[in-house]
Design a protein around this motif. Structure first.
Motif, mmCIF file in Angstrom:
data_model
loop_
_atom_site.group_PDB
_atom_site.id
_atom_site.type_symbol
_atom_site.label_atom_id
_atom_site.label_comp_id
_atom_site.label_asym_id
_atom_site.label_seq_id
_atom_site.Cartn_x
_atom_site.Cartn_y
_atom_site.Cartn_z
ATOM 1 N N GLU A 128 0.832 -1.205 0.000
ATOM 2 C CA GLU A 128 0.000 0.000 0.000
ATOM 3 C C GLU A 128 0.867 1.255 0.000
ATOM 4 N N LEU A 129 1.917 1.255 0.816
ATOM 5 C CA LEU A 129 2.807 2.410 0.875
ATOM 6 C C LEU A 129 3.518 2.617 -0.458
ATOM 7 N N ALA A 130 3.880 1.526 -1.106
ATOM 8 C CA ALA A 130 4.581 1.616 -2.390
ATOM 9 C C ALA A 130 3.708 2.235 -3.472
ATOM 10 N N GLY A 131 2.395 2.244 -3.254
ATOM 11 C CA GLY A 131 1.500 2.857 -4.227
ATOM 12 C C GLY A 131 1.781 4.336 -4.433
ATOM 13 N N LEU A 132 2.420 4.972 -3.456
ATOM 14 C CA LEU A 132 2.788 6.385 -3.596
ATOM 15 C C LEU A 132 3.800 6.596 -4.717
ATOM 16 N N LEU A 133 4.453 5.516 -5.127
ATOM 17 C CA LEU A 133 5.461 5.611 -6.186
ATOM 18 C C LEU A 133 4.890 5.279 -7.563
ATOM 19 N N ASP A 134 3.612 4.993 -7.613
ATOM 20 C CA ASP A 134 2.983 4.646 -8.888
ATOM 21 C C ASP A 134 2.381 5.848 -9.603
ATOM 22 N N THR A 184 11.927 -0.639 -3.271
ATOM 23 C CA THR A 184 13.195 -0.453 -3.987
ATOM 24 C C THR A 184 13.001 -0.495 -5.496
ATOM 25 N N ASN A 185 12.237 -1.455 -5.979
ATOM 26 C CA ASN A 185 12.040 -1.588 -7.428
ATOM 27 C C ASN A 185 11.324 -0.383 -8.022
ATOM 28 N N ARG A 186 10.331 0.126 -7.309
ATOM 29 C CA ARG A 186 9.595 1.282 -7.825
ATOM 30 C C ARG A 186 10.458 2.539 -7.806
ATOM 31 N N LEU A 187 11.242 2.711 -6.743
ATOM 32 C CA LEU A 187 12.165 3.845 -6.703
ATOM 33 C C LEU A 187 13.166 3.754 -7.852
ATOM 34 N N SER A 188 13.671 2.556 -8.083
ATOM 35 C CA SER A 188 14.639 2.354 -9.162
ATOM 36 C C SER A 188 14.036 2.731 -10.513
ATOM 37 N N ASP A 189 12.796 2.337 -10.739
ATOM 38 C CA ASP A 189 12.131 2.671 -12.007
ATOM 39 C C ASP A 189 12.000 4.181 -12.179
ATOM 40 N N LYS A 190 11.653 4.868 -11.097
ATOM 41 C CA LYS A 190 11.495 6.323 -11.181
ATOM 42 C C LYS A 190 12.833 7.011 -11.449
ATOM 43 N N GLY A 206 26.010 9.035 -13.848
ATOM 44 C CA GLY A 206 26.871 8.380 -12.863
ATOM 45 C C GLY A 206 26.095 7.686 -11.760
ATOM 46 N N ILE A 207 24.790 7.890 -11.736
ATOM 47 C CA ILE A 207 23.945 7.261 -10.721
ATOM 48 C C ILE A 207 23.292 6.015 -11.303
ATOM 49 N N THR A 208 23.534 4.881 -10.673
ATOM 50 C CA THR A 208 22.886 3.630 -11.068
ATOM 51 C C THR A 208 21.546 3.546 -10.342
ATOM 52 N N PRO A 209 20.441 3.487 -11.073
ATOM 53 C CA PRO A 209 19.116 3.559 -10.448
ATOM 54 C C PRO A 209 18.885 2.587 -9.294
ATOM 55 N N TYR A 210 19.210 1.312 -9.499
ATOM 56 C CA TYR A 210 18.911 0.347 -8.431
ATOM 57 C C TYR A 210 19.802 0.568 -7.216
ATOM 58 N N ALA A 211 21.058 0.947 -7.456
ATOM 59 C CA ALA A 211 21.959 1.225 -6.337
ATOM 60 C C ALA A 211 21.459 2.424 -5.538
ATOM 61 N N ALA A 212 21.010 3.457 -6.249
ATOM 62 C CA ALA A 212 20.485 4.646 -5.576
ATOM 63 C C ALA A 212 19.218 4.309 -4.805
ATOM 64 N N ALA A 213 18.343 3.509 -5.411
ATOM 65 C CA ALA A 213 17.101 3.115 -4.746
ATOM 66 C C ALA A 213 17.395 2.307 -3.486
ATOM 67 N N GLY A 214 18.347 1.385 -3.583
ATOM 68 C CA GLY A 214 18.718 0.589 -2.422
ATOM 69 C C GLY A 214 19.277 1.445 -1.301
ATOM 70 N N ALA A 215 20.063 2.457 -1.676
ATOM 71 C CA ALA A 215 20.629 3.357 -0.672
ATOM 72 C C ALA A 215 19.527 4.153 0.027
ATOM 73 N N LEU A 216 18.537 4.612 -0.736
ATOM 74 C CA LEU A 216 17.434 5.373 -0.151
ATOM 75 C C LEU A 216 16.628 4.515 0.825
ATOM 76 N N ILE A 242 15.668 14.455 0.413
ATOM 77 C CA ILE A 242 16.722 13.598 -0.150
ATOM 78 C C ILE A 242 16.120 12.613 -1.152
ATOM 79 N N VAL A 243 15.018 11.971 -0.760
ATOM 80 C CA VAL A 243 14.360 11.006 -1.642
ATOM 81 C C VAL A 243 13.861 11.696 -2.908
ATOM 82 N N HIS A 244 13.181 12.815 -2.728
ATOM 83 C CA HIS A 244 12.595 13.520 -3.874
ATOM 84 C C HIS A 244 13.664 13.972 -4.864
ATOM 85 N N GLN A 245 14.737 14.552 -4.355
ATOM 86 C CA GLN A 245 15.774 15.053 -5.259
ATOM 87 C C GLN A 245 16.500 13.907 -5.963
ATOM 88 N N THR A 246 16.726 12.806 -5.246
ATOM 89 C CA THR A 246 17.394 11.661 -5.867
ATOM 90 C C THR A 246 16.520 11.038 -6.948
#
Length: 213
Positions: free
Chosen positions: A81-87, A143-149, A162-172, A203-207
């Motif tokens: 449900e929380l991940a829906g905010l990323l859709d 993580t997957n939804r953040l990576s897609d965004k 220079g930013i790898t999406p999945y690595a950045a998502a995992g860090a967030l 931080i999340v929004h800007q990344t």
């Protein structure tokens, strides 16, 4: 797992009464984890908590770890449900609001299930593959939804190559989980919850978007 999929140790499908008994055992396990480590928690303690016997417990779970694993799977499902905010598109002020809701909701999630999540993470860190898989599956929803965004923003030239999406998502996600797990300690140092949410949301929004709010 839906209630219709629940089975006993011997493979029998659980009826309504048996499902309620199983639920009571899980709730008792979660309550006891707030004051007792999984290593010190005994089946007899859980059974006594619900006015039952160890024999009843063993109809549903092989041991305490299996009950905690079931709890971990349940609480992990709540992140959908929380991940829906990323859709939805994160544009303008609405995007930052969505980031705030994500961070604030993640902290609330941890506060509701702190004992179970702490136990799950400790077991995963100590090498229990079952708990590691449950943890990764739960956090992967976000993580997957953040990576897609992030990948979308990078393709549009808003995020550095220079930013790898999945690595950045995992860090967030790691940052959010760490903050949620220890936010009371931050508050003890004079950092309010609102300040933590606002900082992490930026931080999340800007990344994710490559834009400053």
């Amino acid at each position: 797992m839906s209630s219709s999929d629940l089975v006993s140790i011997d493979g029998r499908r659980l009826g309504r009464r048996a499902q309620l008994t199983r639920r009571r055992l899980l709730d008792a396990t979660a309550e006891l984890l707030e004051t007792t480590s999984i290593l010190d928690l005994a089946v007899v303690d859980i059974a006594r908590r619900v006015g039952s016997s160890p024999a009843t417990f063993y109809q549903y779970f092989r041991d305490v770890e299996e009950a905690v694993l079931a709890l971990s799977e349940e609480v992990g499902d709540e992140l959908h449900e929380l991940a829906g905010l990323l859709d939805v598109p994160w544009r303008g002020a609405a995007g930052l609001d969505a980031a705030r809701s994500l961070v604030d909701g993640f902290i609330d999630y941890w506060d509701r299930h702190r004992a179970v999540l702490r136990t799950r993470n400790l077991a995963a860190q100590e090498g229990d593959r079952r708990f590691r898989l449950v943890r990764n599956r739960a956090l992967g929803v976000i993580t997957n939804r953040l990576s897609d965004k992030i990948a979308e923003a990078r393709a549009a030239g808003r995020v550095s190559d220079g930013i790898t999406p999945y690595a950045a998502a995992g860090a967030l996600v790691a940052m959010m989980e760490r903050m949620a797990a220890y936010h009371f300690e931050f508050e003890g140092r004079g950092v309010s919850r609102d300040a933590m949410v606002e900082t992490m949301a930026h931080i999340v929004h800007q990344t994710v978007t490559g834009r400053r709010a």
